[in-house]
Design a protein around this motif. Structure first.
Motif, PDB file in Angstrom:
ATOM      1  N   SER A  79       0.826  -1.203   0.000  1.00  0.00           N
ATOM      2  CA  SER A  79       0.000   0.000   0.000  1.00  0.00           C
ATOM      3  C   SER A  79       0.864   1.257   0.000  1.00  0.00           C
ATOM      4  O   SER A  79       0.620   2.193  -0.762  1.00  0.00           O
ATOM      5  CB  SER A  79      -0.917  -0.021   1.225  1.00  0.00           C
ATOM      6  N   GLU A  80       1.877   1.276   0.837  1.00  0.00           N
ATOM      7  CA  GLU A  80       2.776   2.430   0.921  1.00  0.00           C
ATOM      8  C   GLU A  80       3.580   2.623  -0.366  1.00  0.00           C
ATOM      9  O   GLU A  80       3.747   3.741  -0.837  1.00  0.00           O
ATOM     10  CB  GLU A  80       3.715   2.270   2.107  1.00  0.00           C
ATOM     11  N   LYS A  81       4.060   1.526  -0.940  1.00  0.00           N
ATOM     12  CA  LYS A  81       4.901   1.617  -2.137  1.00  0.00           C
ATOM     13  C   LYS A  81       4.103   1.969  -3.394  1.00  0.00           C
ATOM     14  O   LYS A  81       4.621   2.627  -4.289  1.00  0.00           O
ATOM     15  CB  LYS A  81       5.648   0.302  -2.354  1.00  0.00           C
ATOM     16  N   VAL A  82       2.850   1.522  -3.453  1.00  0.00           N
ATOM     17  CA  VAL A  82       2.028   1.756  -4.637  1.00  0.00           C
ATOM     18  C   VAL A  82       1.258   3.072  -4.530  1.00  0.00           C
ATOM     19  O   VAL A  82       0.911   3.676  -5.534  1.00  0.00           O
ATOM     20  CB  VAL A  82       1.048   0.568  -4.854  1.00  0.00           C
ATOM     21  N   GLY A  83       0.987   3.507  -3.294  1.00  0.00           N
ATOM     22  CA  GLY A  83       0.241   4.745  -3.113  1.00  0.00           C
ATOM     23  C   GLY A  83      -1.264   4.534  -3.151  1.00  0.00           C
ATOM     24  O   GLY A  83      -2.002   5.439  -3.517  1.00  0.00           O
ATOM     25  N   LEU A  84      -1.711   3.344  -2.799  1.00  0.00           N
ATOM     26  CA  LEU A  84      -3.145   3.046  -2.712  1.00  0.00           C
ATOM     27  C   LEU A  84      -3.504   2.800  -1.257  1.00  0.00           C
ATOM     28  O   LEU A  84      -2.664   2.383  -0.465  1.00  0.00           O
ATOM     29  CB  LEU A  84      -3.482   1.790  -3.522  1.00  0.00           C
ATOM     30  N   THR A  85      -4.762   3.042  -0.940  1.00  0.00           N
ATOM     31  CA  THR A  85      -5.183   2.802   0.437  1.00  0.00           C
ATOM     32  C   THR A  85      -5.207   1.302   0.707  1.00  0.00           C
ATOM     33  O   THR A  85      -5.398   0.489  -0.201  1.00  0.00           O
ATOM     34  CB  THR A  85      -6.582   3.373   0.708  1.00  0.00           C
ATOM     35  N   LEU A  86      -5.039   0.976   1.963  1.00  0.00           N
ATOM     36  CA  LEU A  86      -5.107  -0.413   2.396  1.00  0.00           C
ATOM     37  C   LEU A  86      -6.485  -0.995   2.084  1.00  0.00           C
ATOM     38  O   LEU A  86      -6.600  -2.154   1.675  1.00  0.00           O
ATOM     39  CB  LEU A  86      -4.792  -0.492   3.888  1.00  0.00           C
ATOM     40  N   ALA A  87      -7.521  -0.186   2.253  1.00  0.00           N
ATOM     41  CA  ALA A  87      -8.886  -0.634   1.972  1.00  0.00           C
ATOM     42  C   ALA A  87      -9.056  -1.016   0.505  1.00  0.00           C
ATOM     43  O   ALA A  87      -9.649  -2.059   0.194  1.00  0.00           O
ATOM     44  CB  ALA A  87      -9.883   0.453   2.356  1.00  0.00           C
ATOM     45  N   ASN A  88      -8.544  -0.202  -0.412  1.00  0.00           N
ATOM     46  CA  ASN A  88      -8.675  -0.505  -1.846  1.00  0.00           C
ATOM     47  C   ASN A  88      -7.886  -1.749  -2.230  1.00  0.00           C
ATOM     48  O   ASN A  88      -8.350  -2.559  -3.029  1.00  0.00           O
ATOM     49  CB  ASN A  88      -8.243   0.689  -2.695  1.00  0.00           C
ATOM     50  N   LEU A  89      -6.697  -1.911  -1.663  1.00  0.00           N
ATOM     51  CA  LEU A  89      -5.916  -3.112  -1.948  1.00  0.00           C
ATOM     52  C   LEU A  89      -6.598  -4.351  -1.381  1.00  0.00           C
ATOM     53  O   LEU A  89      -6.576  -5.419  -1.994  1.00  0.00           O
ATOM     54  CB  LEU A  89      -4.504  -2.986  -1.387  1.00  0.00           C
ATOM     55  N   SER A  90      -7.216  -4.197  -0.236  1.00  0.00           N
ATOM     56  CA  SER A  90      -7.931  -5.315   0.384  1.00  0.00           C
ATOM     57  C   SER A  90      -9.108  -5.752  -0.488  1.00  0.00           C
ATOM     58  O   SER A  90      -9.347  -6.949  -0.667  1.00  0.00           O
ATOM     59  CB  SER A  90      -8.409  -4.920   1.773  1.00  0.00           C
ATOM     60  N   ILE A  91      -9.836  -4.798  -1.049  1.00  0.00           N
ATOM     61  CA  ILE A  91     -10.947  -5.102  -1.956  1.00  0.00           C
ATOM     62  C   ILE A  91     -10.429  -5.857  -3.175  1.00  0.00           C
ATOM     63  O   ILE A  91     -11.028  -6.835  -3.618  1.00  0.00           O
ATOM     64  CB  ILE A  91     -11.682  -3.808  -2.364  1.00  0.00           C
ATOM     65  N   LEU A  92      -9.306  -5.424  -3.699  1.00  0.00           N
ATOM     66  CA  LEU A  92      -8.709  -6.100  -4.852  1.00  0.00           C
ATOM     67  C   LEU A  92      -8.254  -7.507  -4.469  1.00  0.00           C
ATOM     68  O   LEU A  92      -8.529  -8.476  -5.175  1.00  0.00           O
ATOM     69  CB  LEU A  92      -7.527  -5.274  -5.363  1.00  0.00           C
ATOM     70  N   LYS A  93      -7.613  -7.629  -3.332  1.00  0.00           N
ATOM     71  CA  LYS A  93      -7.067  -8.911  -2.869  1.00  0.00           C
ATOM     72  C   LYS A  93      -8.158  -9.955  -2.624  1.00  0.00           C
ATOM     73  O   LYS A  93      -7.986 -11.125  -2.939  1.00  0.00           O
ATOM     74  CB  LYS A  93      -6.259  -8.690  -1.599  1.00  0.00           C
ATOM     75  N   THR A  94      -9.285  -9.519  -2.096  1.00  0.00           N
ATOM     76  CA  THR A  94     -10.359 -10.450  -1.778  1.00  0.00           C
ATOM     77  C   THR A  94     -11.252 -10.776  -2.969  1.00  0.00           C
ATOM     78  O   THR A  94     -12.175 -11.581  -2.851  1.00  0.00           O
ATOM     79  CB  THR A  94     -11.243  -9.908  -0.631  1.00  0.00           C
ATOM     80  N   GLY A  95     -10.971 -10.156  -4.115  1.00  0.00           N
ATOM     81  CA  GLY A  95     -11.749 -10.444  -5.313  1.00  0.00           C
ATOM     82  C   GLY A  95     -13.066  -9.702  -5.395  1.00  0.00           C
ATOM     83  O   GLY A  95     -13.919 -10.030  -6.216  1.00  0.00           O
ATOM     84  N   LYS A  96     -13.242  -8.689  -4.566  1.00  0.00           N
ATOM     85  CA  LYS A  96     -14.495  -7.931  -4.561  1.00  0.00           C
ATOM     86  C   LYS A  96     -14.468  -6.738  -5.506  1.00  0.00           C
ATOM     87  O   LYS A  96     -15.481  -6.080  -5.699  1.00  0.00           O
ATOM     88  CB  LYS A  96     -14.820  -7.471  -3.145  1.00  0.00           C
ATOM     89  N   ALA A  97     -13.324  -6.456  -6.096  1.00  0.00           N
ATOM     90  CA  ALA A  97     -13.204  -5.324  -7.017  1.00  0.00           C
ATOM     91  C   ALA A  97     -13.923  -5.644  -8.323  1.00  0.00           C
ATOM     92  O   ALA A  97     -13.874  -6.771  -8.815  1.00  0.00           O
ATOM     93  CB  ALA A  97     -11.736  -5.016  -7.291  1.00  0.00           C
ATOM     94  N   LYS A  98     -14.585  -4.654  -8.876  1.00  0.00           N
ATOM     95  CA  LYS A  98     -15.295  -4.809 -10.148  1.00  0.00           C
ATOM     96  C   LYS A  98     -14.446  -4.352 -11.331  1.00  0.00           C
ATOM     97  O   LYS A  98     -14.734  -4.683 -12.466  1.00  0.00           O
ATOM     98  CB  LYS A  98     -16.599  -4.004 -10.129  1.00  0.00           C
ATOM     99  N   ALA A  99     -13.402  -3.577 -11.044  1.00  0.00           N
ATOM    100  CA  ALA A  99     -12.555  -3.034 -12.107  1.00  0.00           C
ATOM    101  C   ALA A  99     -11.199  -2.676 -11.513  1.00  0.00           C
ATOM    102  O   ALA A  99     -11.041  -2.577 -10.299  1.00  0.00           O
ATOM    103  CB  ALA A  99     -13.198  -1.785 -12.713  1.00  0.00           C
ATOM    104  N   ILE A 100     -10.225  -2.480 -12.399  1.00  0.00           N
ATOM    105  CA  ILE A 100      -8.901  -2.008 -11.976  1.00  0.00           C
ATOM    106  C   ILE A 100      -8.394  -1.050 -13.048  1.00  0.00           C
ATOM    107  O   ILE A 100      -8.528  -1.317 -14.250  1.00  0.00           O
ATOM    108  CB  ILE A 100      -7.913  -3.182 -11.747  1.00  0.00           C
ATOM    109  N   ARG A 101      -7.877   0.061 -12.622  1.00  0.00           N
ATOM    110  CA  ARG A 101      -7.318   1.042 -13.561  1.00  0.00           C
ATOM    111  C   ARG A 101      -5.976   0.532 -14.083  1.00  0.00           C
ATOM    112  O   ARG A 101      -5.243  -0.133 -13.352  1.00  0.00           O
ATOM    113  CB  ARG A 101      -7.087   2.384 -12.868  1.00  0.00           C
TER     114      ARG A 101
END
Length: 68
Positions: free
Chosen positions: A22-44
């Motif tokens: 999260s720190e290295k990419v500049g994304l919030t922990l919450a957004n990375l967690s959504i991506l990690k758990t497969g709940k994300a609908k899209a990714i930029r």
């Protein structure tokens, strides 16, 4: 969902925590967690590029298609 994110596997292989990523990419922990758990609908593409840069991987290492 047919497209799956392999973030857990890549983090383990790199010995990196989600917080560190999260720190290295500049994304919030919450957004990375959504991506990690497969709940994300899209990714930029900019997010995908940053993840690949930090994790030293290709998009295909991070995303996989499992079919129907």
């Amino acid at each position: 969902m047919p497209v799956q994110v392999s973030l857990d596997e890549l983090l383990k292989a790199r010995g990196m925590s989600l917080t560190e990523l999260s720190e290295k990419v500049g994304l919030t922990l919450a957004n990375l967690s959504i991506l990690k758990t497969g709940k994300a609908k899209a990714i930029r593409f900019s997010t995908l590029e940053a993840l690949c840069r930090v994790l030293d991987c290709q998009p295909g290492d991070l995303l996989r298609y499992s079919g129907d």
